[in-house]
Design an enzyme around this catalytic site. Structure first.
Site, mmCIF file in Angstrom:
data_model
loop_
_atom_site.group_PDB
_atom_site.id
_atom_site.type_symbol
_atom_site.label_atom_id
_atom_site.label_comp_id
_atom_site.label_asym_id
_atom_site.label_seq_id
_atom_site.Cartn_x
_atom_site.Cartn_y
_atom_site.Cartn_z
ATOM 1 N N GLY A 78 37.250 43.359 46.053
ATOM 2 C CA GLY A 78 38.440 42.928 45.371
ATOM 3 C C GLY A 78 38.354 41.334 45.081
ATOM 4 O O GLY A 78 39.439 41.044 44.569
ATOM 5 N N ASP A 79 37.311 40.854 45.595
ATOM 6 C CA ASP A 79 37.239 39.335 45.234
ATOM 7 C C ASP A 79 35.761 38.835 45.233
ATOM 8 O O ASP A 79 35.043 39.782 44.835
ATOM 9 C CB ASP A 79 37.992 38.376 46.328
ATOM 10 N N ASP A 80 35.350 37.576 45.281
ATOM 11 C CA ASP A 80 33.986 37.353 44.747
ATOM 12 C C ASP A 80 33.066 37.918 45.921
ATOM 13 O O ASP A 80 33.305 37.998 47.067
ATOM 14 C CB ASP A 80 34.139 35.611 45.189
#
Length: 485
Positions: A262-264
């Site tokens: 859900g992120d990098d």
């Protein structure tokens, strides 16, 4: 006349003494047998990477039913095994089962090995998570101003620590934490799955990490780190579930990882604003190879945004991203200070992307009002070559900082095919300088073709980093299960 004890003949008295002595000997022998049953010396002639001593979590009261807390069992096991750090080291084996636990700390010269059928399950009881102060290079928690929960697997000031298994699973049960975060019910930063601080010779490999409450793997203030062969999975809408975040680390190898996040997928960091500047520990000499990333709202590899200790000599190659927001993204802002320099990327295959190239000079989150807005970052020597991308909305969004240009940008041998719903403007460029060669669609005027009609490759280092020659400490020999006589 009465007596409290019956009269004994000399023969009977001697017999009592002998029996007492035998009881003492049996008690001592039993204690030794318990110790031998608990911590076993492994076979002679061990292959490189194996520890001399080993034990099972069950030897220390571990129960793998998915319901019984094992936090105390892990603490007891690791405390016992730490005694062997100077005698060949020790290995704790987590056997098949579902092992519920809160946070626990590792020790030096130590291997945590999870059997292929073992599942480590993170407790949702907040009392099982010790509270730590904010990181010194951050000054505050990432989620809130107060401190932070310790990571599930934590260690600090260690030498030679290995976390591995037969592709076993660590389940962070993150939904509990994500919900509280979204409702702003947390006053402490959510726990990570694995965090190792101030350590040397760290290896994390052959594991599946699920649903971390926040970041998955966070080596910080450490050196000679290998993170390899991980499968990291979280819902693509889960908050801040970064995959692997080397932070103020030197000599790092990140290879053969598959990340849905859900992120990098990978975020290279080194501290936040005035705290990172003061701490002054860069992340440098990092190899990232054979990464596959899926993250619709974030970057395949991010540099920053917390980069106030500096980031340099980052080498990325054989990178695949699918349905991801951007390739390699630089994130910084006034107040960050320090530098992002000598970045080398070679061989990216990108499919269904919002951006191929993205650089941001206005990533404006700050820990507190005490940052210096005049502390400008230096961004220079950014090199991309051999990039193929398809189904792309926008080729490049490159925004430096006014009076603080991003310089030395090089792009070569880049082929981008555009999505049906592409942006009308393919290149948005400001406050940057550099060159291109063999880039299609043609880049903006601030990145002119270096030698029209001739392909001029951007540089990529040919030397090895010291971490490249370090072997994984794989041990195929497991201590035998205890036998009771």
């Amino acid at each position: 006349m009465s007596f409290s004890q019956p009269f004994q003949t000399p023969h009977q008295a001697n017999k009592v003494v002998v029996l007492a002595l035998l009881s003492v000997i049996l008690l001592l022998t039993n204690n030794l047998l318990v110790e031998c049953r608990t911590v076993r010396v492994l076979e002679d002639g061990l292959p490189k990477g194996c520890r001399k001593h080993g034990a099972f979590l069950t030897d220390f009261g571990g129960v793998g039913d998915g319901k019984t807390p094992n936090t105390k069992a892990f603490a007891s096991a690791i405390a016992s095994l730490s005694k062997y750090a100077s005698d060949g080291g020790a290995e704790l084996i987590v056997p098949p089962g579902k092992w519920l636990t809160g946070s626990f700390n590792l020790t030096s010269n130590f291997t945590l090995y999870l059997d292929k059928d073992a599942v480590l399950i993170a407790s949702q009881d907040e009392s099982e998570w010790p509270v730590l102060p904010p990181l010194p290079s951050y000054g505050k928690g990432r989620d809130d101003t107060d401190g932070r929960f310790s990571s599930l697997i934590f260690g600090t000031n260690l030498t030679d620590v290995v976390i591995t298994g037969g592709n076993a699973t660590i389940d962070g049960q993150g939904a509990y934490w994500w919900e509280k975060f979204k409702k702003k019910e947390l006053k402490l930063t959510r726990p990570y799955l694995i965090e190792i601080m101030f350590s040397d010779q760290v290896q994390i490999f052959n594991l599946t990490l699920l649903n971390s409450p926040s970041w998955n793997v966070h080596p910080i203030y450490s050196s000679n780190v290998i993170v390899q062969g991980l499968t990291i999975l979280a819902p693509v809408d889960s908050p801040n579930t970064d995959g692997i975040n080397p932070d103020s680390c030197t000599n790092v190898r990140i290879e053969d990882n598959y990340i849905v996040s859900g992120d990098d997928c990978i975020a290279v960091k080194s501290g936040w604003d005035e705290y990172g500047i003061k701490f002054g520990m860069p992340t440098q000499h990092v190899n990232i190879r054979r990464l596959t990333c899926i993250s619709p709202d974030s970057a395949t590899i991010a540099l920053g945004s917390e980069m106030s200790g500096g980031i340099q000599d980052i080498r990325a190659e054989q990178i695949t991203a699918i349905n991801t927001e951007s390739g390699v993204r630089i994130k910084t802002a006034p107040g960050r200070g320090a530098f992002v320099k000598d970045i080398f990327v070679k061989g990216m295959t990108l499919k269904t992307m919002k951006y191929v190239f993205w650089m941001t000079g206005d990533y404006g989150s700050h820990p507190d009002p005490g940052y210096d807005p005049k502390a400008m970052p230096i961004v220079s020597g950014i090199n991309y070559r051999d990039v193929t991308a398809e189904d792309v909305q926008m080729s490049g969004n490159l925004a430096g900082i006014e009076k603080d240009k991003f310089t030395g940008i090089c792009m070569s041998n880049v082929s981008i095919s555009l999505a049906e719903k592409k942006k009308k403007v393919q290149w948005n460029c400001s406050n940057i300088e550099g060159f291109t060669s063999g880039v299609n669609p043609k880049a903006c005027d601030l990145l002119p073709d270096k030698q029209p009609g001739k392909l001029v490759p951007c540089p990529f280092p040919t030397d090895k980093l010291p971490i490249d020659d370090v072997e994984l400490k794989i041990c195929s020999i497991r201590p035998k299960p205890p036998r009771y006589y």
